[in-house]
Design a protein around this motif. Sequence first.
Motif, PDB file in Angstrom:
ATOM      1  N   MET A   1      18.375   1.682  -3.961  1.00  0.00           N
ATOM      2  CA  MET A   1      17.666   1.278  -2.778  1.00  0.00           C
ATOM      3  C   MET A   1      16.320   2.003  -2.735  1.00  0.00           C
ATOM      4  O   MET A   1      16.201   3.143  -3.154  1.00  0.00           O
ATOM      5  CB  MET A   1      18.464   1.631  -1.523  1.00  0.00           C
ATOM      6  CG  MET A   1      17.641   1.435  -0.286  1.00  0.00           C
ATOM      7  SD  MET A   1      18.354   1.411   1.358  1.00  0.00           S
ATOM      8  CE  MET A   1      19.377   2.778   1.523  1.00  0.00           C
ATOM      9  N   GLN A   2      15.316   1.337  -2.197  1.00  0.00           N
ATOM     10  CA  GLN A   2      14.018   1.941  -1.980  1.00  0.00           C
ATOM     11  C   GLN A   2      13.781   2.076  -0.481  1.00  0.00           C
ATOM     12  O   GLN A   2      14.209   1.218   0.296  1.00  0.00           O
ATOM     13  CB  GLN A   2      12.916   1.093  -2.593  1.00  0.00           C
ATOM     14  CG  GLN A   2      13.015   1.040  -4.107  1.00  0.00           C
ATOM     15  CD  GLN A   2      11.877   0.251  -4.698  1.00  0.00           C
ATOM     16  OE1 GLN A   2      11.428  -0.734  -4.137  1.00  0.00           O
ATOM     17  NE2 GLN A   2      11.404   0.693  -5.855  1.00  0.00           N
ATOM     18  N   LEU A   6       6.355   8.275   5.033  1.00  0.00           N
ATOM     19  CA  LEU A   6       4.983   8.750   5.119  1.00  0.00           C
ATOM     20  C   LEU A   6       4.649   9.544   3.858  1.00  0.00           C
ATOM     21  O   LEU A   6       5.408  10.421   3.461  1.00  0.00           O
ATOM     22  CB  LEU A   6       4.828   9.662   6.352  1.00  0.00           C
ATOM     23  CG  LEU A   6       3.452  10.274   6.569  1.00  0.00           C
ATOM     24  CD1 LEU A   6       2.459   9.205   7.007  1.00  0.00           C
ATOM     25  CD2 LEU A   6       3.533  11.384   7.611  1.00  0.00           C
ATOM     26  N   SER A   7       3.515   9.235   3.240  1.00  0.00           N
ATOM     27  CA  SER A   7       3.100  10.011   2.070  1.00  0.00           C
ATOM     28  C   SER A   7       1.898  10.901   2.376  1.00  0.00           C
ATOM     29  O   SER A   7       1.762  11.970   1.785  1.00  0.00           O
ATOM     30  CB  SER A   7       2.784   9.094   0.886  1.00  0.00           C
ATOM     31  OG  SER A   7       1.721   8.222   1.196  1.00  0.00           O
ATOM     32  N   ALA A   8       1.038  10.459   3.301  1.00  0.00           N
ATOM     33  CA  ALA A   8      -0.175  11.218   3.595  1.00  0.00           C
ATOM     34  C   ALA A   8      -0.605  10.970   5.033  1.00  0.00           C
ATOM     35  O   ALA A   8      -0.454   9.862   5.549  1.00  0.00           O
ATOM     36  CB  ALA A   8      -1.290  10.798   2.645  1.00  0.00           C
ATOM     37  N   LYS A   9      -1.168  12.020   5.660  1.00  0.00           N
ATOM     38  CA  LYS A   9      -1.673  11.873   7.026  1.00  0.00           C
ATOM     39  C   LYS A   9      -2.883  12.775   7.239  1.00  0.00           C
ATOM     40  O   LYS A   9      -2.841  13.960   6.922  1.00  0.00           O
ATOM     41  CB  LYS A   9      -0.597  12.224   8.046  1.00  0.00           C
ATOM     42  CG  LYS A   9      -1.088  12.138   9.493  1.00  0.00           C
ATOM     43  CD  LYS A   9       0.013  12.388  10.494  1.00  0.00           C
ATOM     44  CE  LYS A   9       0.191  13.865  10.722  1.00  0.00           C
ATOM     45  NZ  LYS A   9       0.932  14.175  11.960  1.00  0.00           N
ATOM     46  N   TYR A  90       1.655   5.302   3.407  1.00  0.00           N
ATOM     47  CA  TYR A  90       3.094   5.311   3.175  1.00  0.00           C
ATOM     48  C   TYR A  90       3.381   4.983   1.725  1.00  0.00           C
ATOM     49  O   TYR A  90       2.612   4.291   1.068  1.00  0.00           O
ATOM     50  CB  TYR A  90       3.784   4.294   4.095  1.00  0.00           C
ATOM     51  CG  TYR A  90       3.597   4.635   5.545  1.00  0.00           C
ATOM     52  CD1 TYR A  90       4.534   5.409   6.221  1.00  0.00           C
ATOM     53  CD2 TYR A  90       2.466   4.228   6.241  1.00  0.00           C
ATOM     54  CE1 TYR A  90       4.355   5.759   7.552  1.00  0.00           C
ATOM     55  CE2 TYR A  90       2.273   4.575   7.574  1.00  0.00           C
ATOM     56  CZ  TYR A  90       3.212   5.333   8.221  1.00  0.00           C
ATOM     57  OH  TYR A  90       3.032   5.692   9.535  1.00  0.00           O
ATOM     58  N   GLY A  91       4.484   5.489   1.233  1.00  0.00           N
ATOM     59  CA  GLY A  91       4.919   5.199  -0.128  1.00  0.00           C
ATOM     60  C   GLY A  91       6.337   4.678  -0.111  1.00  0.00           C
ATOM     61  O   GLY A  91       7.100   4.934   0.828  1.00  0.00           O
ATOM     62  N   ILE A  92       6.676   3.955  -1.141  1.00  0.00           N
ATOM     63  CA  ILE A  92       8.039   3.439  -1.298  1.00  0.00           C
ATOM     64  C   ILE A  92       8.710   4.281  -2.367  1.00  0.00           C
ATOM     65  O   ILE A  92       8.211   4.394  -3.494  1.00  0.00           O
ATOM     66  CB  ILE A  92       8.023   1.948  -1.680  1.00  0.00           C
ATOM     67  CG1 ILE A  92       7.337   1.157  -0.558  1.00  0.00           C
ATOM     68  CG2 ILE A  92       9.433   1.442  -1.930  1.00  0.00           C
ATOM     69  CD1 ILE A  92       7.088  -0.296  -0.894  1.00  0.00           C
ATOM     70  N   TYR A  93       9.832   4.891  -1.995  1.00  0.00           N
ATOM     71  CA  TYR A  93      10.501   5.860  -2.847  1.00  0.00           C
ATOM     72  C   TYR A  93      11.936   5.433  -3.138  1.00  0.00           C
ATOM     73  O   TYR A  93      12.610   4.862  -2.280  1.00  0.00           O
ATOM     74  CB  TYR A  93      10.543   7.232  -2.158  1.00  0.00           C
ATOM     75  CG  TYR A  93       9.186   7.769  -1.800  1.00  0.00           C
ATOM     76  CD1 TYR A  93       8.465   8.545  -2.707  1.00  0.00           C
ATOM     77  CD2 TYR A  93       8.610   7.506  -0.566  1.00  0.00           C
ATOM     78  CE1 TYR A  93       7.214   9.045  -2.377  1.00  0.00           C
ATOM     79  CE2 TYR A  93       7.353   8.000  -0.231  1.00  0.00           C
ATOM     80  CZ  TYR A  93       6.659   8.761  -1.138  1.00  0.00           C
ATOM     81  OH  TYR A  93       5.425   9.252  -0.806  1.00  0.00           O
ATOM     82  N   GLU A  97      13.649   9.822  -6.109  1.00  0.00           N
ATOM     83  CA  GLU A  97      12.336  10.373  -5.781  1.00  0.00           C
ATOM     84  C   GLU A  97      12.367  11.143  -4.455  1.00  0.00           C
ATOM     85  O   GLU A  97      11.635  12.110  -4.279  1.00  0.00           O
ATOM     86  CB  GLU A  97      11.296   9.256  -5.693  1.00  0.00           C
ATOM     87  CG  GLU A  97      10.956   8.654  -7.038  1.00  0.00           C
ATOM     88  CD  GLU A  97      10.119   7.400  -6.921  1.00  0.00           C
ATOM     89  OE1 GLU A  97       9.203   7.241  -7.746  1.00  0.00           O
ATOM     90  OE2 GLU A  97      10.366   6.585  -6.013  1.00  0.00           O
ATOM     91  N   LEU A  98      13.226  10.730  -3.550  1.00  0.00           N
ATOM     92  CA  LEU A  98      13.309  11.400  -2.246  1.00  0.00           C
ATOM     93  C   LEU A  98      13.886  12.808  -2.338  1.00  0.00           C
ATOM     94  O   LEU A  98      13.699  13.613  -1.427  1.00  0.00           O
ATOM     95  CB  LEU A  98      14.126  10.557  -1.265  1.00  0.00           C
ATOM     96  CG  LEU A  98      13.395   9.320  -0.738  1.00  0.00           C
ATOM     97  CD1 LEU A  98      14.342   8.443   0.059  1.00  0.00           C
ATOM     98  CD2 LEU A  98      12.185   9.709   0.086  1.00  0.00           C
ATOM     99  N   GLU A  99      14.543  13.123  -3.442  1.00  0.00           N
ATOM    100  CA  GLU A  99      15.081  14.471  -3.610  1.00  0.00           C
ATOM    101  C   GLU A  99      13.965  15.520  -3.614  1.00  0.00           C
ATOM    102  O   GLU A  99      14.167  16.656  -3.210  1.00  0.00           O
ATOM    103  CB  GLU A  99      15.895  14.571  -4.907  1.00  0.00           C
ATOM    104  CG  GLU A  99      17.173  13.772  -4.865  1.00  0.00           C
ATOM    105  CD  GLU A  99      17.896  13.735  -6.206  1.00  0.00           C
ATOM    106  OE1 GLU A  99      17.513  14.488  -7.138  1.00  0.00           O
ATOM    107  OE2 GLU A  99      18.855  12.959  -6.315  1.00  0.00           O
TER     108      GLU A  99
END
Length: 123
Positions: A1-2, A6-9, A90-93, A97-99
């Motif tokens: 699952m992806q 949030l990747s950057a702010k 935002y990024g899709i992980y 990758e979320l680890e």
Amino acid sequence: MQRTFLSAKLHRVTTTAVELDYEGSCEIDGVLLDAVGLGAFEQIQIYNINNGNRFTTYTIRGKDNSGVISINGAAAHKVNVGDVLIIAAYGIYTEKELENYVPRLCYVNDQNVLTKISVNISL
């Protein structure tokens, strides 16, 4: 699952210009783009703290240390000079990758000068 996170702010940047008759985009000081890890032409979400407007556009690299945050094209109708904004990407992980996931959060002063980089929300 992806999953989308949030990747950057860039938190509470101040709008320095609005240019209606300009190809649509958001010009951002190059130092801020680098600090937050955004590239030129990368999709961003903008949240206007002053009036609640939210919209999608893309980045254009501005001059380093200029403090520029210019909202251009049709989006210029949604912002006034002096408005305070949150700019987010935002990024899709994947679950794997979320680890090791951490967002890049950048904070500025009222002149859009970088004051802090963090991976945690400042309260």
